[in-house]
Motif scaffolding. Structure first.
Motif, PDB file in Angstrom:
ATOM      1  N   LYS A  84       0.839  -1.202   0.000  1.00 51.19           N
ATOM      2  CA  LYS A  84       0.000   0.000   0.000  1.00 51.19           C
ATOM      3  C   LYS A  84       0.873   1.251   0.000  1.00 51.19           C
ATOM      4  CE  LYS A  84      -4.324   0.751   2.374  1.00 51.19           C
ATOM      5  NZ  LYS A  84      -5.025   0.605   3.646  1.00 51.19           N
ATOM      6  N   TRP A  85       1.939   1.191   0.796  1.00 51.11           N
ATOM      7  CA  TRP A  85       2.814   2.365   0.895  1.00 51.11           C
ATOM      8  C   TRP A  85       3.534   2.642  -0.421  1.00 51.11           C
ATOM      9  CZ3 TRP A  85       5.489   1.351   6.320  1.00 51.11           C
ATOM     10  CH2 TRP A  85       4.500   1.464   7.320  1.00 51.11           C
ATOM     11  N   THR A  86       3.804   1.583  -1.180  1.00 52.55           N
ATOM     12  CA  THR A  86       4.531   1.822  -2.430  1.00 52.55           C
ATOM     13  C   THR A  86       3.630   2.415  -3.513  1.00 52.55           C
ATOM     14  OG1 THR A  86       4.049  -0.409  -3.190  1.00 52.55           O
ATOM     15  CG2 THR A  86       6.123  -0.090  -2.028  1.00 52.55           C
ATOM     16  N   PHE A  87       2.302   2.446  -3.269  1.00 53.07           N
ATOM     17  CA  PHE A  87       1.409   3.053  -4.258  1.00 53.07           C
ATOM     18  C   PHE A  87       1.489   4.571  -4.267  1.00 53.07           C
ATOM     19  CE2 PHE A  87      -1.657  -0.787  -3.968  1.00 53.07           C
ATOM     20  CZ  PHE A  87      -0.814  -1.489  -4.815  1.00 53.07           C
ATOM     21  N   LEU A  88       2.088   5.140  -3.234  1.00 51.19           N
ATOM     22  CA  LEU A  88       2.209   6.607  -3.193  1.00 51.19           C
ATOM     23  C   LEU A  88       3.035   7.072  -4.376  1.00 51.19           C
ATOM     24  CD1 LEU A  88       2.916   6.901   0.604  1.00 51.19           C
ATOM     25  CD2 LEU A  88       0.954   7.875  -0.550  1.00 51.19           C
ATOM     26  N   PRO A  89       2.597   8.167  -5.020  1.00 51.56           N
ATOM     27  CA  PRO A  89       3.334   8.601  -6.209  1.00 51.56           C
ATOM     28  C   PRO A  89       4.746   9.068  -5.871  1.00 51.56           C
ATOM     29  CG  PRO A  89       1.631  10.180  -5.623  1.00 51.56           C
ATOM     30  CD  PRO A  89       1.448   9.017  -4.721  1.00 51.56           C
ATOM     31  N   LYS A  90       5.678   8.841  -6.784  1.00 49.31           N
ATOM     32  CA  LYS A  90       7.053   9.326  -6.601  1.00 49.31           C
ATOM     33  C   LYS A  90       7.068  10.846  -6.780  1.00 49.31           C
ATOM     34  CE  LYS A  90       9.233   5.173  -6.733  1.00 49.31           C
ATOM     35  NZ  LYS A  90       8.026   4.504  -6.238  1.00 49.31           N
ATOM     36  N   GLY A  91       7.946  11.485  -6.029  1.00 49.48           N
ATOM     37  CA  GLY A  91       8.103  12.929  -6.190  1.00 49.48           C
ATOM     38  C   GLY A  91       6.932  13.728  -5.655  1.00 49.48           C
ATOM     39  N   ARG A  92       6.147  13.149  -4.743  1.00 46.31           N
ATOM     40  CA  ARG A  92       5.029  13.900  -4.159  1.00 46.31           C
ATOM     41  C   ARG A  92       5.565  14.930  -3.189  1.00 46.31           C
ATOM     42  NH1 ARG A  92       5.717   8.994  -1.952  1.00 46.31           N
ATOM     43  NH2 ARG A  92       5.925   8.921   0.325  1.00 46.31           N
ATOM     44  N   LYS A  93       4.802  16.009  -3.041  1.00 42.72           N
ATOM     45  CA  LYS A  93       5.276  17.084  -2.169  1.00 42.72           C
ATOM     46  C   LYS A  93       4.779  16.893  -0.753  1.00 42.72           C
ATOM     47  CE  LYS A  93       5.940  20.747  -5.555  1.00 42.72           C
ATOM     48  NZ  LYS A  93       5.086  20.462  -6.714  1.00 42.72           N
ATOM     49  N   GLU A  94       3.536  16.454  -0.623  1.00 43.95           N
ATOM     50  CA  GLU A  94       2.928  16.397   0.691  1.00 43.95           C
ATOM     51  C   GLU A  94       2.177  15.077   0.827  1.00 43.95           C
ATOM     52  OE1 GLU A  94       0.517  19.799   1.196  1.00 43.95           O
ATOM     53  OE2 GLU A  94       0.469  19.672   3.373  1.00 43.95           O
ATOM     54  N   THR A  95       2.317  14.452   1.974  1.00 46.80           N
ATOM     55  CA  THR A  95       1.610  13.193   2.206  1.00 46.80           C
ATOM     56  C   THR A  95       0.938  13.269   3.562  1.00 46.80           C
ATOM     57  OG1 THR A  95       3.482  12.161   1.122  1.00 46.80           O
ATOM     58  CG2 THR A  95       1.881  10.693   2.112  1.00 46.80           C
ATOM     59  N   PHE A  96      -0.233  12.661   3.652  1.00 41.25           N
ATOM     60  CA  PHE A  96      -0.901  12.594   4.945  1.00 41.25           C
ATOM     61  C   PHE A  96      -1.029  11.143   5.369  1.00 41.25           C
ATOM     62  CE2 PHE A  96      -2.867  16.658   3.454  1.00 41.25           C
ATOM     63  CZ  PHE A  96      -2.277  17.458   4.420  1.00 41.25           C
ATOM     64  N   MET A  97      -0.967  10.930   6.667  1.00 41.71           N
ATOM     65  CA  MET A  97      -1.237   9.621   7.231  1.00 41.71           C
ATOM     66  C   MET A  97      -2.557   9.727   7.981  1.00 41.71           C
ATOM     67  SD  MET A  97      -0.436   6.500   8.315  1.00 41.71           S
ATOM     68  CE  MET A  97       1.290   6.204   7.956  1.00 41.71           C
ATOM     69  N   CYS A  98      -3.473   8.836   7.683  1.00 40.72           N
ATOM     70  CA  CYS A  98      -4.707   8.759   8.454  1.00 40.72           C
ATOM     71  C   CYS A  98      -4.724   7.425   9.159  1.00 40.72           C
ATOM     72  CB  CYS A  98      -5.935   8.852   7.559  1.00 40.72           C
ATOM     73  SG  CYS A  98      -6.164  10.460   6.839  1.00 40.72           S
ATOM     74  N   VAL A  99      -4.943   7.459  10.449  1.00 42.14           N
ATOM     75  CA  VAL A  99      -5.016   6.201  11.172  1.00 42.14           C
ATOM     76  C   VAL A  99      -6.478   5.932  11.481  1.00 42.14           C
ATOM     77  CG1 VAL A  99      -4.096   4.843  13.030  1.00 42.14           C
ATOM     78  CG2 VAL A  99      -2.817   6.796  12.187  1.00 42.14           C
ATOM     79  N   ASN A 100      -6.910   4.752  11.057  1.00 41.29           N
ATOM     80  CA  ASN A 100      -8.314   4.408  11.182  1.00 41.29           C
ATOM     81  C   ASN A 100      -8.571   3.790  12.542  1.00 41.29           C
ATOM     82  OD1 ASN A 100     -10.893   3.495  10.907  1.00 41.29           O
ATOM     83  ND2 ASN A 100     -10.595   2.680   8.850  1.00 41.29           N
ATOM     84  N   GLY A 101      -9.086   4.600  13.442  1.00 47.45           N
ATOM     85  CA  GLY A 101      -9.470   4.105  14.758  1.00 47.45           C
ATOM     86  C   GLY A 101     -10.971   4.202  14.937  1.00 47.45           C
ATOM     87  N   ASP A 102     -11.696   4.220  13.807  1.00 47.89           N
ATOM     88  CA  ASP A 102     -13.156   4.281  13.862  1.00 47.89           C
ATOM     89  C   ASP A 102     -13.683   2.857  13.955  1.00 47.89           C
ATOM     90  OD1 ASP A 102     -15.556   6.195  13.409  1.00 47.89           O
ATOM     91  OD2 ASP A 102     -15.987   4.486  12.146  1.00 47.89           O
ATOM     92  N   GLU A 103     -13.357   2.238  15.048  1.00 50.99           N
ATOM     93  CA  GLU A 103     -13.632   0.810  15.164  1.00 50.99           C
ATOM     94  C   GLU A 103     -15.112   0.595  15.418  1.00 50.99           C
ATOM     95  OE1 GLU A 103     -11.024  -2.368  17.559  1.00 50.99           O
ATOM     96  OE2 GLU A 103     -11.960  -0.808  18.696  1.00 50.99           O
ATOM     97  N   SER A 104     -15.889   0.456  14.359  1.00 50.24           N
ATOM     98  CA  SER A 104     -17.344   0.443  14.534  1.00 50.24           C
ATOM     99  C   SER A 104     -17.965  -0.903  14.284  1.00 50.24           C
ATOM    100  CB  SER A 104     -17.987   1.441  13.582  1.00 50.24           C
ATOM    101  OG  SER A 104     -17.251   2.619  13.556  1.00 50.24           O
TER     102      SER A 104
END
Lengths: 589, 458
Positions: free
Chosen positions: B65-85
C-alpha cells in the motif's frame, strides 16, 4: 487512432476528448441508462444504473479480457482498446434490479406529477424495468418540503442522485443543499433559514431526473406532452443563453436551459427563466395606430405601413432627413432591413443604436475542477457562466450592422440631443424590449424635435402615445432570427409563439417597407443570406444556416460536422427514442 | 506449539504501561530511533518483506500500500483508522488505552516511511477515554522529542492530531473516513483515484488501521524474518482476537494467526455460556458472515476462513451464538444495523438494506413467507463491491450474513417461518401477505377520513 468496442462493434473515438463510457456510447448511438451522472458535475457513481461490463483488448494479440465485475459507465474512461458491453443478460438483470429498488419507496404518483412525460423513472421503467415487483413491505414516506420560495421538493419522489447537491456545491458554489440522515431515510435538505435562492437555483429543477424538485411557477399548469418545445435564445441579457420555450394554446409556460458549451453550458439564470411571462402579458400592443385629426386611431396594417412609407418618402423628397433608432432587442435581420430601408431613402439619413439597458454588474460563476468537488472530475470540462449587466440580446449585432451602413455607431443619447436640435424631419423608433423601454421623459424629448414619429414596439408606452404611427411588432417570443451575444457569437433562435392578433412580426413590416421581392411571409434565413452577402462580418453564415452552437462574428464558416448536443435521456423526443428503442412499425406494403 | 510471547500486548498488565516512562524503560522508541537512521525506502522494504497485512478487515499488504504513493510527491498525509465500529470489535480501543506509545511509535515510523509529516488519528465518537489518553500521550511524546520538529536530529518533522468522528459506521471505510476528516458528510468516494494518489485534502494519503501500525515498531526492531516466524503462511504475525457473545468470559487476546474458534472458546473464554453448545459464530465482525458449528475448527486467518464462504477475517472479532438463539434474531439485528448504517449513497445498498430489514422484521413478527428467503438470496447476491454494484464494502457486509445464513441455516429459517405465524400482525399489509393475498398497496382510506378536494389554485 483510438478505437473502442461497444457491444461488439468497433468505433473510432474523437481525438483529444476525455470521455467516459456513457459519453462515448452516446456518440455512437448506444444508450447507457443513468441518473446521477451529469456532464458538468463530478462523477459520484451512486445511482448504479449505468453499470456495464468492461474489458480491454490487447492491441497486439486482439485478445479481450473482461473485468469480472460490473463497473459504472460514468466512471469508466473510454480509451483505446476499451471494451464495453451494455446489453448482456447480466447488465439487463442488474438494470431491472436497480429499477425495482428505486421504485420501492417511490410513490408512483405519476398522474399528478409534473415530471410525468419527461421522467427518468418512467422512461427507464419502460425500457429497462420490469412489471413485477417483489417488495411487499410498507413504503417509507418522506415529507414534501420547500427549498425556496420558488422550488418545492417532493422528497418521496427523490432517488438521491445528488445532482442538485452537486450543482449547488460545484457550479454556483453556494452549498445550500445537503443530504440529511442516512440509508433509505436520507433526504435532500437545506439549512434552516438558508433557502436555495442563488441566481441559478432554477437549474436544479432542470437537472432533477425525477419529479422531486419542481418549479412552483409551473406546478400543475401544463402536462409536458401538451406543450410544443421551441429552441429559442434567451433575450434577457447579452449572454444569449440557449433555451427551450414550451408553448401551448398560444402562451408560454416555461423556459428550460438548452446545452451550448460555447455559451451557457447547461444552465440559465432565474431572471432569464421567468422572462417568458412578459410574452404572455395582456398589456402588449394588439393593433396598429395612425394619428388622424391629432388622435391615434386603430388602423389596418396596410394603412399603417403605407402611411409610414408614403410620409417618409415625401419627407425625403422634400429634402428632410430621417433618423432611425435600431433597438438592441431587434434581430440582426431586422436591424439590417431597417438600416437598408432608412439609408435607401437617403444616404445622409442617420441610424442610431437604441437604449442599452444596464443593470448592476456582470455576475460570473466559475466552476473549479477541484473546488467543492468530491467525485471524479476527469471527464468534466469546467465552463464559466455569466449573467451580464447589459440586459439586451443584440447590441453587438446591431453595432455590426450600423458599422457597415454608417461607419460609426451613434448612441441613443447623442441622437436624442440631435433630435432636440431639430436636425431631422422624421424619426423611426424601434424597441421590442422585454419591459417598456421609453418613458414620458423620452416622449417629451423626442416628440417636439420631429414632424413625423414612427414607433415600432410591443408595449403601449408614452412614446407610442405621442407617435404619428404605431406599428405593433413581435415580442422576443414571437420572432425568429439571429442575435449576436456579448462574446460576438451569432446564434439563431426560433419563434415560440405565433404573432399576436393585430401585430405583424418586425421582419415582415420591414420587408414591406423595403419593398422586398417575393410573396408571403418572409423567412429570416433569406434575409440572413442577403445580410451575409452584403456585410462582411456575417460572411460565415452565407448559406443562411447558423451552426447549432452559433457562429463567431467575423469568422469564416468552419465547415465542421454537426456537434453532439447533450440532451438528458428522458428529454429525448419520442421520435428519436422510437428509432432507437421501440419495435419498428410493420412496413406498409 | 512453542509458547507464544505477547508482542502487542506485552505492556497491558504492567502498572502505568500507558505512560512514556514505563514504555521507554521497556525499550520503547528504540525502533523509531533505528528507523529514522534508515532511509524511508529501507523502512518500506522491511515492512514489505514482513508481509504484514492490514488488520482493519480487508487484509491488504501494508508495505505494498505504501509503495502506491506517487514518486516525487510534495505532501503526504497519514490517516489512522481508529473508527472501530464493527459490532463486537474492541481491540483498537484497548491497544490505545493500554499502550498509546506503542501506537505513536508505530505512527512515527510509518510516517517516516511514507514521508508524511502530518498524521490524523480518527477515533470513533464513543472512544472518549482513548481520545484523552492519546492526547496526553501525544503531549508526553512531543515533550520528550519523539514528535515535533527535527525528531532525533534526523530532519524529520511529525505532528499527530486526534479527531473524533460523529458516530457513523461508514466512516470506518477509508474514503468515508477521509471525507469525514475533511469536515464533510462521511460518504465513501469512488475509486480510482485511490487515497494513495488523491486522499485527504486531495493529497496522497495512507490510511492504516491502529493495530497494523502497532505491529510496525516490532517489525523494524526485530526484523521481517522474526515477524514471519509467527503464524501460518500469508497470515504472518500476532493478532488480537476479541471474543464476545455467548461465552463465559469475553476477552481480547493476542495470539498468532490461525487459531480456531474452538480453541478460542475453550482455552481463552471458558467455553460457551451456561453450559450450552455453540450454534454459529461470527468470524470477524458481523459483516464477514457466519460460521456454522461444523466450521469451528477452521483456522481464523486471512486465507483459511475464505474456504467457509465467509468474506474474510475482518477485524477478528469473534462472536459466539449459542444453540438457543434463533438465526432469525441474529439476522434481524444484523439487518437493522446495516439498514441504519448504510450511508444512503448507492441505490442497491440504500434500498437493499432497508428492504432486507423490513422483510426480516416481518418474518420475526410472525408474518414470513418462504419466498422471502429467495428474495433475500437475490438481493444479497447483488449487493456490494463483489458484484460491483456499490462504491464501498458496507453492502457486502450487509449481504454476507444473509448469504451465509441461507447457505448454512436455511432449514432452520424455513422452520421458523412455518412455525412462527403470529395472529397479531404488525400491519394490515402483513396480514394480507400472510394469508397469501395479493396486497393492494393503495387501499383507499375510510370515506370520512378522505380530505376534501381543494379547488383553489395559485
Amino acid at each position: 487512432m483510438a478505437t473502442i468496442l461497444i457491444n461488439g462493434e468497433e468505433h473510432t473515438l474523437p481525438e483529444g476528448a476525455a470521455l467516459n463510457a456513457i459519453q462515448a456510447a452516446q456518440l455512437f448511438g448506444v444508450d447507457i441508462p443513468y441518473y446521477c451522472w451529469h456532464p458538468a458535475l463530478s462523477v459520484v457513481a451512486n445511482c448504479r444504473m449505468c453499470e456495464v461490463e468492461v474489458g480491454t483488448r490487447d492491441a497486439k494479440t486482439g485478445e479481450i479480457r473482461m473485468v469480472p465485475k460490473m463497473v459504472p459507465g460514468c466512471q469508466t474512461p473510454a480509451k483505446d482498446g476499451t471494451v464495453i458491453v451494455t446489453n448482456s443478460e447480466k447488465v439487463r438483470e442488474h438494470q431491472r434490479l436497480i429499477m425495482e429498488m428505486l421504485l420501492i419507496n417511490h410513490p408512483l404518483d405519476c398522474p399528478v406529477c409534473d415530471q410525468a412525460g419527461m421522467c427518468g423513472l418512467q422512461d427507464y421503467s419502460y425500457e429497462y424495468g420490469q412489471s413485477v415487483h417483489r417488495f411487499v413491505e410498507t413504503r417509507n414516506i418522506n415529507p414534501r418540503k420547500e427549498v425556496s420560495d420558488q422550488i418545492q421538493l417532493n422528497q418521496d419522489r427523490c432517488i438521491m442522485c445528488t445532482r442538485c447537491v452537486r450543482f449547488a456545491r460545484e457550479i454556483t458554489q453556494t452549498n445550500e443543499l445537503q443530504v440529511m440522515r442516512r440509508g433509505d431515510h436520507a433526504e435532500i435538505a437545506t439549512f434552516p433559514g438558508e433557502p436555495l435562492d442563488n441566481p441559478l437555483a432554477g437549474n436544479v429543477v432542470d437537472i432533477c431526473p425525477v419529479g422531486a424538485l419542481l418549479d412552483k411557477d409551473f406546478l400543475h399548469k401544463q402536462r409536458f406532452w401538451f406543450t410544443s418545445k421551441h429552441e429559442t435564445i434567451c433575450t434577457r441579457c447579452s449572454s444569449g443563453c440557449n433555451t427551450v420555450s414550451e408553448e401551448n394554446r398560444g402562451a408560454l409556460w416555461r423556459t428550460r436551459a438548452r446545452h451550448n458549451p460555447e455559451v451557457n453550458d447547461f444552465w440559465i439564470c432565474d431572471e432569464g427563466r421567468y422572462t417568458y411571462k412578459a410574452a404572455n402579458s395582456p398589456d402588449l400592443l394588439t393593433a396598429m395606430y395612425v394619428r388622424t385629426q391629432d388622435k391615434l386611431n386603430v388602423a389596418p396594417v396596410d394603412q399603417a405601413v403605407n402611411t409610414v412609407a408614403q410620409t417618409l418618402t415625401r419627407i425625403t423628397r422634400e429634402g428632410g432627413k430621417v433618423a432611425a433608432v435600431i433597438s438592441p432587442f431587434l434581430t440582426v435581420e431586422e436591424a439590417y432591413l431597417l438600416a437598408k430601408y432608412v439609408k435607401g431613402l437617403n444616404a445622409a439619413n442617420v441610424l442610431a443604436l437604441g437604449p442599452v439597458p444596464v443593470v448592476g454588474e456582470d455576475q460570473t460563476f466559475t466552476p473549479d475542477p477541484r473546488k467543492g468537488r468530491t467525485g471524479d472530475t476527469s471527464f468534466v470540462v469546467c465552463r464559466p457562466f455569466t449573467i451580464r449587466a447589459e440586459k439586451c440580446p443584440n447590441r453587438r449585432g446591431v453595432e455590426a450592422v450600423l458599422a457597415h451602413f454608417q461607419g460609426s455607431v451613434i448612441d441613443h443619447a447623442t441622437l436624442a440631443d440631435r433630435v432636440g436640435k431639430k436636425e431631422f424631419k422624421a424619426l423611426y423608433v424601434t424597441s421590442d424590449a422585454i419591459e417598456p423601454a421609453f418613458t414620458a421623459a423620452d416622449a417629451q424629448k423626442l416628440r417636439p424635435g420631429v414632424d413625423f414619429l414612427v414607433v415600432q414596439d410591443v408595449w403601449p408606452t408614452e412614446l407610442a402615445a405621442a407617435a404619428d404611427v404605431v406599428l405593433a411588432g413581435a415580442t422576443f417570443a414571437e420572432k425568429a432570427g439571429c442575435y449576436v451575444n456579448a462574446q460576438g457569437r451569432l446564434q439563431y433562435g426560433k419563434a415560440a409563439l405565433p404573432p399576436r392578433d393585430g401585430s405583424l412580426p418586425d421582419l415582415d413590416l420591414l420587408c414591406i417597407l423595403c419593398k422586398r421581392a417575393g410573396e408571403g411571409p418572409v423567412s429570416s434565413r433569406d434575409v440572413l443570406r442577403d445580410l451575409a452577402a452584403e456585410v462582411s462580418a456575417f460572411a460565415g453564415v452565407a448559406s443562411g444556416k447558423v451552426p447549432v452552437f452559433g457562429q463567431p462574428l467575423g469568422a469564416p464558416a468552419d465547415g465542421q460536422a454537426e456537434p453532439h448536443v447533450y440532451v438528458e435521456p428522458w428529454l429525448i423526443t419520442a421520435k428519436a427514442r422510437g428509432e432507437r428503442f421501440f419495435v419498428d412499425a410493420p412496413a406498409k406494403s | 506449539m512453542a509458547k507464544f510471547e505477547p508482542v502487542l500486548t506485552r505492556l497491558w498488565d504492567v502498572p502505568d504501561g500507558h505512560t512514556l516512562k514505563v514504555y521507554e524503560a521497556r525499550g520503547g522508541y528504540q525502533a523509531a530511533r533505528k528507523a529514522l537512521k534508515m532511509t524511508p525506502e529501507a523502512v518500506v522494504q522491511v515492512v514489505k518483506d514482513s508481509e504484514l497485512r492490514g488488520r482493519g478487515g480487508a487484509g491488504f499488504p501494508t508495505g505494498l500500500k505504501w509503495t502506491f504513493l506517487p514518486k516525487g510527491r510534495k505532501e503526504t498525509f497519514m490517516c489512522v483508522n481508529g473508527d472501530e465500529s464493527e459490532p463486537a470489535t474492541f481491540n483498537n480501543r484497548i491497544l490505545i488505552e493500554k499502550d498509546p506509545h506503542q501506537f505513536i511509535e508505530g505512527i512515527a515510523i510509518s510516517c517516516f516511511a511514507t514521508q508524511a509529516r502530518v498524521a490524523y488519528v480518527y477515533l470513533r465518537f464513543e472512544y472518549i477515554n482513548a481520545f484523552r489518553i492519546m492526547e496526553k500521550a501525544i503531549a508526553e511524546a512531543r515533550a520528550a522529542g519523539h514528535l515535533g520538529k527535527n525528531i532525533y536530529g534526523s530532519g524529520f518533522d511529525l505532528e499527530i492530531y486526534c479527531h473524533r468522528g460523529a458516530g457513523a459506521y461508514i466512516c470506518g471505510e477509508e474514503t468515508g473516513l477521509i471525507e469525514s476528516l475533511e469536515g464533510k458528510r462521511g460518504w465513501p468516494r469512488i475509486k480510482p483515484p485511490f487515497p494513495a494518489i488523491e486522499g485527504a485534502f486531495r493529497k496522497p494519503t495512507v490510511v492504516n488501521n491502529v493495530e497494523t501500525l502497532c505491529c510496525v515498531p516490532h517489525i523494524v526492531e526485530r526484523g521481517a524474518d522474526w515477524f514471519k516466524s509467527i503464524g501460518p503462511p500469508k497470515s504472518y504475525g500476532p493478532k488480537l482476537y476479541t471474543v464476545s457473545g455467548h461465552v463465559e468470559k469475553q476477552v481480547c487476546v493476542e495470539l498468532p494467526m490461525g487459531v480456531t474458534t474452538n480453541e478460542l472458546v475453550r482455552e481463552h473464554c471458558g467455553g460457551v455460556w451456561k453450559g450450552r453448545q455453540g450454534k454459529a459464530a461470527v468470524p470477524g465482525g458481523i459483516s464477514m458472515g457466519l460460521l456454522s458449528a461444523a466450521e469451528f475448527d477452521v483456522p481464523l486467518d486471512f486465507e483459511a476462513i475464505r474456504t467457509t464462504g465467509c468474506l474474510g477475517l475482518g477485524t477478528a472479532a469473534v462472536t459466539i451464538i449459542d444453540d438457543q438463539t434463533p438465526i432469525v434474531d441474529v439476522l434481524y439485528n444484523t439487518a437493522r444495523f446495516f439498514a441504519h448504517e448504510s450511508c444512503g449513497q448507492c441505490t442497491p445498498c440504500r434500498e437493499g438494506t432497508g428492504w432486507m430489514y423490513k422483510t426480516i422484521k416481518r418474518i420475526k413478527a410472525g408474518g414470513g413467507r418462504l419466498e422471502d428467503l429467495d428474495v433475500f438470496a437475490n438481493i444479497a447476491d447483488n449487493l456490494g463491491i463483489s458484484p460491483g454494484t456499490t462504491i464501498c464494502g458496507l453492502a457486502d457486509g450487509a449481504a454476507w450474513p444473509f448469504k451465509n445464513a441461507l447457505a448454512k441455516f436455511r432449514p432452520e429459517l424455513e422452520d421458523y417461518i412455518r412455525t412462527h405465524q403470529s395472529a397479531a400482525k404488525v400491519t394490515p399489509l402483513q396480514e394480507q401477505v400472510t394469508r397469501g393475498e395479493r396486497p393492494a398497496l393503495f387501499d383507499p382510506p375510510p370515506a370520512g377520513a378522505r380530505p376534501a378536494l381543494t379547488t383553489t389554485r395559485k
